[in-house]
Design a protein around this motif. Structure first.
Motif, PDB file in Angstrom:
ATOM      1  N   PRO A  61       8.384   1.857   8.530  1.00 25.54           N
ATOM      2  CA  PRO A  61       7.276   2.537   9.210  1.00 25.54           C
ATOM      3  C   PRO A  61       5.932   2.356   8.508  1.00 25.54           C
ATOM      4  N   TYR A  62       5.974   2.211   7.197  1.00 26.10           N
ATOM      5  CA  TYR A  62       4.753   2.035   6.414  1.00 26.10           C
ATOM      6  C   TYR A  62       4.776   0.676   5.698  1.00 26.10           C
ATOM      7  N   LYS A  63       3.632   0.298   5.149  1.00 28.09           N
ATOM      8  CA  LYS A  63       3.556  -0.846   4.252  1.00 28.09           C
ATOM      9  C   LYS A  63       2.770  -0.415   3.023  1.00 28.09           C
ATOM     10  N   LEU A  64       3.014  -1.090   1.904  1.00 33.33           N
ATOM     11  CA  LEU A  64       2.330  -0.749   0.656  1.00 33.33           C
ATOM     12  C   LEU A  64       0.888  -1.244   0.714  1.00 33.33           C
ATOM     13  N   SER A  65      -0.036  -0.323   0.474  1.00 32.98           N
ATOM     14  CA  SER A  65      -1.456  -0.672   0.463  1.00 32.98           C
ATOM     15  C   SER A  65      -1.973  -0.823  -0.958  1.00 32.98           C
ATOM     16  N   GLU A  66      -1.565   0.102  -1.850  1.00 35.46           N
ATOM     17  CA  GLU A  66      -2.011   0.068  -3.244  1.00 35.46           C
ATOM     18  C   GLU A  66      -0.880   0.520  -4.154  1.00 35.46           C
ATOM     19  N   TRP A  67      -0.851  -0.037  -5.337  1.00 37.02           N
ATOM     20  CA  TRP A  67       0.016   0.479  -6.397  1.00 37.02           C
ATOM     21  C   TRP A  67      -0.769   0.378  -7.702  1.00 37.02           C
TER      22      TRP A  67
ATOM     23  N   ASP B 170      10.998 -16.703  -3.332  1.00 37.45           N
ATOM     24  CA  ASP B 170      10.165 -17.648  -4.072  1.00 37.45           C
ATOM     25  C   ASP B 170       9.867 -17.121  -5.473  1.00 37.45           C
ATOM     26  N   ASP B 171       9.613 -15.807  -5.566  1.00 31.11           N
ATOM     27  CA  ASP B 171       9.299 -15.172  -6.846  1.00 31.11           C
ATOM     28  C   ASP B 171       9.572 -13.677  -6.682  1.00 31.11           C
ATOM     29  N   MET B 172      10.801 -13.262  -6.991  1.00 27.48           N
ATOM     30  CA  MET B 172      11.209 -11.886  -6.713  1.00 27.48           C
ATOM     31  C   MET B 172      10.415 -10.872  -7.520  1.00 27.48           C
ATOM     32  N   GLU B 173      10.063 -11.207  -8.754  1.00 29.61           N
ATOM     33  CA  GLU B 173       9.303 -10.261  -9.573  1.00 29.61           C
ATOM     34  C   GLU B 173       7.919 -10.038  -8.974  1.00 29.61           C
ATOM     35  N   ALA B 174       7.278 -11.107  -8.550  1.00 32.10           N
ATOM     36  CA  ALA B 174       5.964 -10.980  -7.927  1.00 32.10           C
ATOM     37  C   ALA B 174       6.076 -10.234  -6.596  1.00 32.10           C
ATOM     38  N   PHE B 175       7.119 -10.522  -5.855  1.00 31.15           N
ATOM     39  CA  PHE B 175       7.350  -9.820  -4.593  1.00 31.15           C
ATOM     40  C   PHE B 175       7.460  -8.316  -4.818  1.00 31.15           C
ATOM     41  N   GLY B 176       8.144  -7.919  -5.888  1.00 27.36           N
ATOM     42  CA  GLY B 176       8.323  -6.507  -6.178  1.00 27.36           C
ATOM     43  C   GLY B 176       7.036  -5.772  -6.475  1.00 27.36           C
ATOM     44  N   GLU B 177       6.002  -6.500  -6.889  1.00 24.68           N
ATOM     45  CA  GLU B 177       4.703  -5.886  -7.138  1.00 24.68           C
ATOM     46  C   GLU B 177       3.914  -5.694  -5.844  1.00 24.68           C
ATOM     47  N   THR B 178       4.115  -6.590  -4.889  1.00 25.91           N
ATOM     48  CA  THR B 178       3.431  -6.499  -3.590  1.00 25.91           C
ATOM     49  C   THR B 178       4.454  -6.750  -2.482  1.00 25.91           C
ATOM     50  N   PRO B 179       5.414  -5.842  -2.307  1.00 23.63           N
ATOM     51  CA  PRO B 179       6.523  -6.074  -1.380  1.00 23.63           C
ATOM     52  C   PRO B 179       6.084  -6.140   0.080  1.00 23.63           C
ATOM     53  N   VAL B 180       6.791  -6.951   0.815  1.00 20.40           N
ATOM     54  CA  VAL B 180       6.603  -7.064   2.258  1.00 20.40           C
ATOM     55  C   VAL B 180       7.838  -6.462   2.901  1.00 20.40           C
ATOM     56  N   GLY B 181       7.687  -5.312   3.536  1.00 19.69           N
ATOM     57  CA  GLY B 181       8.823  -4.616   4.119  1.00 19.69           C
ATOM     58  C   GLY B 181       8.823  -4.671   5.626  1.00 19.69           C
ATOM     59  N   ASN B 182       9.723  -3.908   6.220  1.00 18.94           N
ATOM     60  CA  ASN B 182       9.851  -3.865   7.677  1.00 18.94           C
ATOM     61  C   ASN B 182       9.971  -2.435   8.181  1.00 18.94           C
TER      62      ASN B 182
END
Length: 533
Positions: A206-212, A192-204
């Motif tokens: 062991p970890y997930k991004l909490s803060e950047w 939908d918006d790859m640039e925005a996704f890259g700031e708050t990525p949703v991965g699969n």
């Protein structure tokens, strides 16, 4: 691809500068390691500001890679020794000639709860190629590859849990590549918006991004949806973006940092005493060499072969790695890396990388009988990369052994050197090297020494060697392929399209506050296994 690789094999000092290039100019890191934010007891690690938004197919540098490798999972993963294990893939089955792979997926979810499907992989791979992202060249083996093509002919979705990969030619080790970040999946929402996704990525992963917090730090925490074998044994990891490796090392000694993956060269002489059993110095998947173009006078045909061998015998690698690098490099025994599956230090012909002054003089004399030597032997290097010390030591070893003039040829910066190499206008030997993309000996051979390969900077061509590479590509399995690749290396030791020097080691350490710390084949701590006291 060549630029990425050559840039990756700089000295520790240059690496520190490279990694710090995108970080804050202020030393906000020092004293930042209380390790407790919101009640979470994080593993404190050094890092750098990612160059780009966190999209797997467009990340090829360390700062972003450290995060992406932990918040995403691929079809396979690599353990600390570089061995391949299925992760999201239930199975990856090749056909008889390794030109088609059928992939079946496990039940898996992204961190937002959405399913990982065959389209999650196929759509992500096609996007990487279509947008000509940094990882696009990893899809070159797939049928129909062309930069910017809308979709790859060789990728077919069968159902939600199955897709096929058809290659343009046999590749026995293709399955080994699939744990590299360019092959990670993306959720449907990313498009939908790859640039925005890259700031708050949703991965699969062991970890997930909490803060950047840009130019400061990033925090990853365990992903509750993760269904794999690499369950985090800690509350998360906080990557602090240090302006220099020296400041990171100071924080490690002060107890404000838990893991450090690159000791600054200013601490080489003392870090083992400083850290004791917590000091790390082990081989990594980085090979270093110098290349002599066959177009240079005296370096073609039989004369050139004799002179390359003489030069190799004339280099005292043990002495240089001990005195210049203080044991943080390992003398090379082949053209790959000791951390790779199938590595052998007993390849026929590799005595040519031992120091043997008498043999060197004998071979040089034989070459002189074909055509007497004239001029100075020079090795080009970029002055901004911290290479002068080892180049001077290497050329001095050659000079003292062979009795010829030998010297370094400095270029002001990396670009100046690479421009001449790429344009084939360079008139001397020049420093080269390779850093692994995936744990396969073939990755170190095919891209660098195959006829016409993109990183074949010396324009080496040996039809018999090329034939061996194809044989390895169509081997029954990766173990057989590795054996054939090692057979191919016997030809490299005879022809010496590059002169092997040494493998780079990972030099790091960890604090007294953590246990179960191990560094993997890619020089990174295995964060999921680390426990905090």
């Amino acid at each position: 691809m060549t630029i990425k690789k050559v840039a990756a094999v700089t000295s520790a000092a240059a690496l520190a500068l490279t990694l710090a290039a995108c970080s804050s100019s202020s030393d906000s890191a020092s004293g930042s390691g209380s390790g407790s934010e919101g009640g979470d007891n994080y593993i404190l690690a050094n890092g750098t500001e990612p160059q780009n938004p966190l999209v797997p197919g467009n990340t090829n540098e360390v700062g972003g890679g450290n995060i992406i490798d932990n918040i995403f999972s691929g079809l396979v993963y690599y353990d600390k020794d570089g061995k391949v294990h299925n992760e999201v893939a239930e199975s990856i089955e090749p056909n008889d000639d390794h030109t088609e792979f059928t992939v079946k997926l496990k039940d898996w979810k992204f961190s937002d709860g959405s399913p990982v499907t065959a389209n999650s992989f196929v759509d992500a791979w096609n996007y990487t190629v279509r947008e000509s992202q940094l990882g696009a060249y990893f899809f070159e083996p797939i049928k129909g590859y062309k930069e910017g093509v809308e979709s790859l002919e060789g990728l077919k979705v069968v159902d939600d849990k199955t897709f096929t990969i058809t290659l343009a030619a046999p590749e026995a080790d293709f399955g080994q590549r699939l744990g590299y970040s360019a092959y990670f999946p993306l959720p449907e929402s990313a498009f939908d918006d790859m640039e925005a996704f890259g700031e708050t990525p949703v991965g699969n992963g062991p970890y997930k991004l909490s803060e950047w917090n840009h130019n400061q730090d990033a925090v990853i925490v365990p992903n509750d949806e993760y269904a794999g074998e690499r369950k985090p044994q800690n509350d998360g990891v906080k990557f602090t973006f240090y302006p220099s490796q020296d400041s990171a090392y100071s924080d490690l000694l002060a107890g404000n940092l838990d893991t450090l993956d690159a000791v600054p060269d200013s601490a080489f002489a003392v870090y083992k005493d400083d850290l004791g059993e917590r000091a790390v110095n082990q081989p990594a998947a980085v090979f270093q060499s110098f290349t002599i173009p066959e177009s240079l006078e005296h370096f073609s045909g039989e004369e050139g072969k004799l002179r390359r061998q003489a030069l190799s015998y004339a280099i005292n690698r043990e002495e240089i790695t001990d005195t210049i690098f203080q044991g943080t490099r390992t003398p090379a025994k082949d053209f790959s890396s000791p951390v790779l599956p199938g590595y052998s230090e007993s390849i026929e012909g590799n005595d040519v990388v031992s120091y043997d002054p008498e043999r060197a003089k004998e071979l040089w004399k034989q070459a002189d009988e074909i055509s007497p030597w004239s001029g100075t032997f020079s090795i080009a290097y970029n002055s901004d990369g911290g290479h002068q010390s080892w180049v001077d030591a290497t050329t001095n070893s050659i000079k003292n052994t062979l009795g010829i003039e030998a010297t370094g040829a400095p270029y002001p910066d990396f670009k100046s050197l690479r421009d001449e190499v790429t344009n084939r206008t360079i008139k001397t030997a020049f420093r080269t090297g390779w850093q692994a993309d995936y744990p396969s000996i073939g990755n170190f051979l095919s891209a660098v020494y195959a006829t016409g390969a993109g990183s074949n900077d010396g324009d080496y061509s040996n039809p018999e060697f090329d034939k061996k590479l194809k044989e390895a590509g169509s081997a029954a399995n990766t173990e057989d392929a590795a054996k054939i690749y090692n057979e191919a290396q016997t030809m490299l030791f005879e022809d010496l399209p590059a002169i092997p020097l040494w493998y780079s080691n990972v030099t790091g350490g960890y604090s007294e506050a953590v246990d179960n710390v191990a560094f993997n084949w890619k020089s990174q701590p295995v964060f999921t296994d680390i426990t905090k006291q």
